[in-house]
Design a protein around this motif. Sequence first.
Motif, short mmCIF file in Angstrom:
data_model
loop_
_atom_site.label_atom_id
_atom_site.label_comp_id
_atom_site.label_asym_id
_atom_site.label_seq_id
_atom_site.Cartn_x
_atom_site.Cartn_y
_atom_site.Cartn_z
N ASN A 177 0.84 -1.25 0.05
CA ASN A 177 -0.23 -0.09 -0.35
C ASN A 177 0.55 0.99 0.03
N PRO A 178 0.70 2.41 -1.30
CA PRO A 178 1.46 3.12 -0.96
C PRO A 178 0.59 4.53 0.18
N VAL A 179 1.78 4.61 1.01
CA VAL A 179 2.05 6.06 2.09
C VAL A 179 1.40 7.45 1.29
N ASN A 180 0.03 8.43 1.25
CA ASN A 180 1.11 9.06 0.33
C ASN A 180 0.22 11.02 1.77
N HIS A 181 -0.83 9.94 2.87
CA HIS A 181 -0.96 10.84 3.56
C HIS A 181 -1.00 10.29 5.01
N VAL A 182 -0.28 11.00 6.02
CA VAL A 182 -0.03 10.37 7.29
C VAL A 182 -0.99 11.39 8.31
N ALA A 183 -2.12 10.76 9.13
CA ALA A 183 -2.69 12.35 9.74
C ALA A 183 -2.39 11.53 11.88
N ILE A 184 -1.99 12.49 12.50
CA ILE A 184 -1.54 12.06 13.97
C ILE A 184 -1.66 12.42 14.76
N ILE A 185 -2.78 12.19 16.40
CA ILE A 185 -3.56 12.82 17.11
C ILE A 185 -2.37 12.83 17.76
N MET A 186 -1.22 14.21 18.47
CA MET A 186 -0.17 13.68 19.57
C MET A 186 0.34 13.24 21.05
N ASP A 187 -1.04 12.50 21.30
CA ASP A 187 -1.64 12.45 22.37
C ASP A 187 -0.58 12.01 23.74
N GLY A 188 -0.55 12.53 24.96
CA GLY A 188 0.54 12.01 26.10
C GLY A 188 1.65 13.69 26.69
N ASN A 189 1.27 14.35 25.88
CA ASN A 189 2.92 15.16 26.02
C ASN A 189 2.56 15.69 27.30
N GLY A 190 0.90 16.24 28.15
CA GLY A 190 0.87 16.27 29.20
C GLY A 190 1.43 15.48 30.50
N ARG A 191 0.89 14.53 29.81
CA ARG A 191 1.02 13.29 30.98
C ARG A 191 3.47 13.21 30.99
N TRP A 192 3.80 13.06 29.69
CA TRP A 192 4.78 13.24 29.77
C TRP A 192 5.25 13.42 31.04
N GLY A 193 5.15 15.24 30.96
CA GLY A 193 5.13 16.04 31.34
C GLY A 193 5.12 16.20 33.00
N ASN B 170 -7.66 12.66 1.73
CA ASN B 170 -7.76 12.02 2.74
C ASN B 170 -6.95 10.68 3.16
N PRO B 171 -6.48 11.16 4.67
CA PRO B 171 -5.36 9.60 5.22
C PRO B 171 -5.02 8.34 4.78
N GLU B 172 -4.29 8.26 4.01
CA GLU B 172 -4.51 6.25 4.50
C GLU B 172 -4.43 5.68 5.65
N LEU B 173 -3.77 6.53 6.32
CA LEU B 173 -2.83 6.02 8.09
C LEU B 173 -3.16 7.42 9.17
N LEU B 174 -4.28 7.08 10.50
CA LEU B 174 -3.92 7.05 11.31
C LEU B 174 -3.29 6.82 12.28
N ILE B 175 -2.67 7.59 13.53
CA ILE B 175 -1.86 7.58 14.18
C ILE B 175 -2.25 8.02 15.72
N ARG B 176 -2.87 7.31 16.85
CA ARG B 176 -3.30 8.11 17.42
C ARG B 176 -1.80 7.26 19.18
N THR B 177 -0.82 8.24 19.47
CA THR B 177 -0.21 8.13 20.35
C THR B 177 -1.03 8.14 21.86
N GLY B 178 -0.63 7.64 23.21
CA GLY B 178 -1.26 8.10 24.09
C GLY B 178 -1.87 6.79 24.97
N ASN B 179 -2.11 6.17 24.56
CA ASN B 179 -2.84 4.77 25.09
C ASN B 179 -4.13 4.78 24.79
N THR B 180 -4.97 5.37 24.01
CA THR B 180 -6.03 6.38 24.19
C THR B 180 -7.01 6.05 22.79
N GLN B 181 -7.78 5.53 22.74
CA GLN B 181 -8.41 4.14 21.48
C GLN B 181 -9.70 5.40 21.40
N ARG B 182 -9.48 6.41 20.76
CA ARG B 182 -10.63 7.39 19.89
C ARG B 182 -9.82 8.07 18.98
#
Length: 225
Positions: free
Chosen positions: A2-18, A167-179
Motif C-alpha cells: 500500500n502506498p502512503v501519501n498522507h499520514v494523520a497523527i493525534i499527538m497524545d500524551g505530552n502533558g502526562r509525559w511532562g 484523505n489520510p491512508e493512515l492515522l496514528i494516535r499515541t498516548g494509549n487512548t483509543q478514540r
Amino acid sequence: MNPVNHVAIIMDGNGRWGIKHKQSRNAGHKVGLNTVQMVINQCINQKIKYLTLYTFSSENWKRPKNEIIFLFNLLENFLRKKINKLIKSDIKLKFIGELNKLPIKLQTLIRLSEKKTKNNNSLQVNIALNYGSKNELINSIKMIKLKKILLNEVNIDNNLYTKNIPNPELLIRTGNTQRLSNFLLWQLAYTEIFFEKKLWPDFSDKDFKRILNKFKNIKRNFGSI
C-alpha cells in the motif's frame, strides 16, 4: 504494498509525559516538538506528501489558561525560529481550523508562514489548530447552502478545511487512548488506524517505521472482498 501519501497523527500524551518526568505538563509539550521534527524528517525520507498534526482541538479551550498560553507561545516560537529551515527543506505549511478565534498575533504569523511556504512541495504539513471535525462539517454544509449548490459528497469535500488535500491512508494516535476525539471524522472513513501505547515524546523513528511497514502490508478492501 500500500502506498502512503498522507499520514494523520493525534499527538497524545505530552502533558502526562511532562508530569511524569518534569512535574510540568508544559515541559512535555516542549519535548514533544522533538518528536514532531522526527516525524517530519521521516515523512520526507519516506516521500510521504502530506502530514496532518492534531495540535489544538476546539475542546482544548477547557484546559488551564496558563497551559493554553504556553502552547500558543510554543507554536509562535517554533514558526519564528524554524520558518527558514522549513523553506529550505521545501515544506509547505497549511493551518486548518477556526483560526479567526486565535490570538491576533498568532493569526498574523500563521498567514505569514503559509505565504512564505506556499510554493514548497516536498511535504505539506497541515496543522489542525482550534480544530473540531463536527464544526468543520457544519461549516461545510452552511457554505453549500450559501452557495445554493447541491448537497452531496463532492461538495461537502470541497467546502471542508481540507479541500484539495487527499484523505489520510493512515492515522496514528499515541498516548494509549483509543478514540478519534473529533478529529477528521469525515476524512477518516476508510483510514487504517493505529493506536500506540507510548506517550508522544517517547514515540520514536523506529515506532513510526514499524507502523508504516505494517500498513503497507494490510489488505485494504474498501467494502469489497
